[in-house]
Motif scaffolding. Structure first.
Motif, PDB file in Angstrom:
ATOM      1  N   ASP A   1      35.058  25.137  45.390  1.00 15.60           N
ATOM      2  CA  ASP A   1      34.390  26.252  44.726  1.00 15.60           C
ATOM      3  C   ASP A   1      33.092  26.673  45.410  1.00 15.60           C
ATOM      4  OD1 ASP A   1      36.359  26.327  42.736  1.00 15.60           O
ATOM      5  OD2 ASP A   1      35.340  24.774  41.560  1.00 15.60           O
ATOM      6  N   SER A   2      32.819  26.140  46.586  1.00 21.93           N
ATOM      7  CA  SER A   2      31.565  26.453  47.277  1.00 21.93           C
ATOM      8  C   SER A   2      31.846  27.005  48.670  1.00 21.93           C
ATOM      9  CB  SER A   2      30.700  25.194  47.386  1.00 21.93           C
ATOM     10  OG  SER A   2      30.412  24.658  46.109  1.00 21.93           O
ATOM     11  N   THR A   3      30.862  27.738  49.194  1.00 26.04           N
ATOM     12  CA  THR A   3      31.001  28.391  50.494  1.00 26.04           C
ATOM     13  C   THR A   3      30.092  27.726  51.506  1.00 26.04           C
ATOM     14  OG1 THR A   3      31.290  30.441  49.247  1.00 26.04           O
ATOM     15  CG2 THR A   3      31.099  30.637  51.625  1.00 26.04           C
ATOM     16  N   PHE A   4      30.597  27.546  52.728  1.00 27.57           N
ATOM     17  CA  PHE A   4      29.852  26.814  53.746  1.00 27.57           C
ATOM     18  C   PHE A   4      29.941  27.520  55.092  1.00 27.57           C
ATOM     19  CE2 PHE A   4      31.505  23.794  50.656  1.00 27.57           C
ATOM     20  CZ  PHE A   4      30.382  23.055  50.316  1.00 27.57           C
ATOM     21  N   VAL A   5      29.000  27.153  55.983  1.00 32.94           N
ATOM     22  CA  VAL A   5      29.126  27.484  57.404  1.00 32.94           C
ATOM     23  C   VAL A   5      29.817  26.304  58.073  1.00 32.94           C
ATOM     24  CG1 VAL A   5      27.927  28.014  59.548  1.00 32.94           C
ATOM     25  CG2 VAL A   5      27.032  28.888  57.384  1.00 32.94           C
ATOM     26  N   HIS A   6      30.898  26.578  58.781  1.00 32.37           N
ATOM     27  CA  HIS A   6      31.716  25.531  59.403  1.00 32.37           C
ATOM     28  C   HIS A   6      31.545  25.550  60.921  1.00 32.37           C
ATOM     29  CE1 HIS A   6      33.964  25.076  55.591  1.00 32.37           C
ATOM     30  NE2 HIS A   6      33.855  26.384  55.522  1.00 32.37           N
ATOM     31  N   GLY A   7      32.104  24.553  61.565  1.00 37.69           N
ATOM     32  CA  GLY A   7      32.212  24.496  63.014  1.00 37.69           C
ATOM     33  C   GLY A   7      33.633  24.140  63.404  1.00 37.69           C
ATOM     34  N   PHE A   8      34.083  24.590  64.561  1.00 37.00           N
ATOM     35  CA  PHE A   8      35.437  24.288  65.080  1.00 37.00           C
ATOM     36  C   PHE A   8      36.533  24.715  64.106  1.00 37.00           C
ATOM     37  CE2 PHE A   8      32.639  21.291  67.255  1.00 37.00           C
ATOM     38  CZ  PHE A   8      32.985  21.523  68.579  1.00 37.00           C
ATOM     39  N   THR A   9      36.270  25.784  63.357  1.00 36.77           N
ATOM     40  CA  THR A   9      37.159  26.206  62.270  1.00 36.77           C
ATOM     41  C   THR A   9      37.683  27.603  62.530  1.00 36.77           C
ATOM     42  OG1 THR A   9      36.026  24.810  60.661  1.00 36.77           O
ATOM     43  CG2 THR A   9      37.148  26.724  59.770  1.00 36.77           C
TER      44      THR A   9
END
Length: 402
Positions: free
Chosen positions: A384-392
């Motif tokens: 239910d939360s939003t994130f900044v990702h890497g290698f995605t």
């Protein structure tokens, strides 16, 4: 009868900016039977020296009420033959045009200094964005670097707009290249540009973090911010060494360079699977204390599981999620278009060949206009939360919600 939602993308590899703009505007406009009210544009860093010319030149050819976009180390688009393409390290321009007849489209640009404190009320965030929480908006965000305040912005939007879906990416460029953010007729080099979409529109997301779990989920018994001090009442480094000792020789080699931590996003779910974890880097270890530092704040009681990442795992992870999506939406024909936000660390560098993620997406989600770019960080939800990702690779699929 109201107009139907329409979505299209055009791609150009012309080295001349004027020629590239003419090509994408003509091709994208030709595919729409109604006037577009949203434009999304991605320009490759090969045009870095011409960013300031881009919007004036585009305005001569394209009249669209709302336009956002940014620069990318590579861009993603749909060729004139209908095939998805990922163009890295070359001049390229990707233009998405959408006709969204029953959708309110609100563009905005915010900088870090304008963001409310994280303990502010939801009203502080809705006043900043100037969009009410009902009906629930869907967000597309394109941000500058970490100093843009993107992590706090995501937390604020999740807080003020419960149930909204947020996708996007951090603008990127080649080595030493400037970045560019576009919002209507303005060029920015910092902050975040975005649109809030409300009305007859829904965003489905596929967030492929490219990892597979090893071992079993374990509970954090003690931690300090981003440092794990105890797992299941054991010294973390000892638990990790025991796990690595149980791996195959191939996995042991992989663990030397491609080991990550997955943090379970649902504290109540018992049977944790791929997609249930937020993947974060291991930043370092303290051999004396046996502690492990990771790239996010943690709290006692959270469950984690170690993960491995390589090209094969990344491909299998995306295929697993696409297959899952296809099965869940087999009878749904309302989707009209998609955006792809992929890490600069994927693409040819990961797979050894171009167009891997986009071609796989097109195999499962057929005849779908696709635009996007290669990001410095990818924005998408886990749980239910939003994130900044890497290698995605984050895919956003747009459809009517009726």
């Amino acid at each position: 009868m109201a107009d139907q939602m329409q979505w299209t993308n055009a791609l150009s590899t012309r080295p001349s900016l004027e020629a590239a703009i003419s090509e994408v505007v003509e091709e994208a406009s030709r595919k729409l039977s109604s006037k577009a009210n949203l434009g999304i544009v991605f320009i490759s860093s090969a045009f870095t020296s011409e960013y300031s010319r881009f919007l004036p030149l585009l305005a001569q050819k394209l009249d669209v009420p709302v336009l956002i976009g940014c620069s990318g180390g590579g861009v993603v688009g749909t060729s004139s033959s209908g095939e998805a393409q990922e163009l890295e390290d070359e001049a390229a321009l990707s233009l998405t045009l959408a006709c969204l007849p029953e959708v309110n489209i609100h563009p905005f640009h915010v900088v870090a200094e304008e963001l409310p404190d994280l303990d502010s009320s939801p009203n502080a965030w809705t006043d900043l964005i100037k969009v009410p929480p009902n009906p629930t908006p869907q967000f597309i965000l394109l941000s500058g670097n970490v100093a843009s305040g993107i992590n706090n912005l995501l937390k604020g939007l999740d807080f003020a707009y419960p149930g909204s879906v947020t996708v996007g990416g951090q603008a990127s460029g080649g080595i030493g290249s400037r970045i560019a953010l576009f919002c209507n007729d303005k060029l920015y080099t910092e902050g975040t540009v975005g649109v809030a979409l409300t009305g007859n529109i829904t965003l489905d997301t596929i967030v492929a973090q490219g990892c597979r779990p090893i071992g079993t989920p374990q509970q954090i018994s003690q931690c300090d911010r981003n440092i794990i001090l105890e797992i299941e009442d054991k010294v973390p480094l000892v638990a990790l060494r025991d796990l690595i000792a149980s791996l195959s020789e191939e996995e042991k080699i992989l663990a030397q360079n491609s080991l990550f931590v997955g943090v379970a996003m649902n504290e109540f779910k018992q049977d944790l699977q791929q997609g249930d974890f937020l993947i974060r880097n291991i930043l370092g270890v303290d051999p004396a204390a046996g502690a492990i530092a990771v790239g996010d704040y943690l709290r006692p009681g959270q469950r984690l599981q170690f993960h491995l990442r390589d090209a094969q795992t990344s491909a299998q992870d995306l295929e697993f999620l696409l297959n899952q999506y296809q099965q869940e939406h087999a009878l749904d024909s309302s989707a009209v278009g998609a955006l792809m936000f992929s890490c600069l660390g994927r693409g040819k560098g990961l797979y050894g060949k171009p167009n891997f993620d986009s071609e796989l997406f097109s195999r499962y989600v057929k005849d779908m206009p696709l635009g996007g770019f290669f990001c410095n960080g990818e924005i998408g939800p886990v749980g239910d939360s939003t994130f900044v990702h890497g290698f995605t690779s984050v895919f956003a699929i747009f459809r009517e919600n009726k």
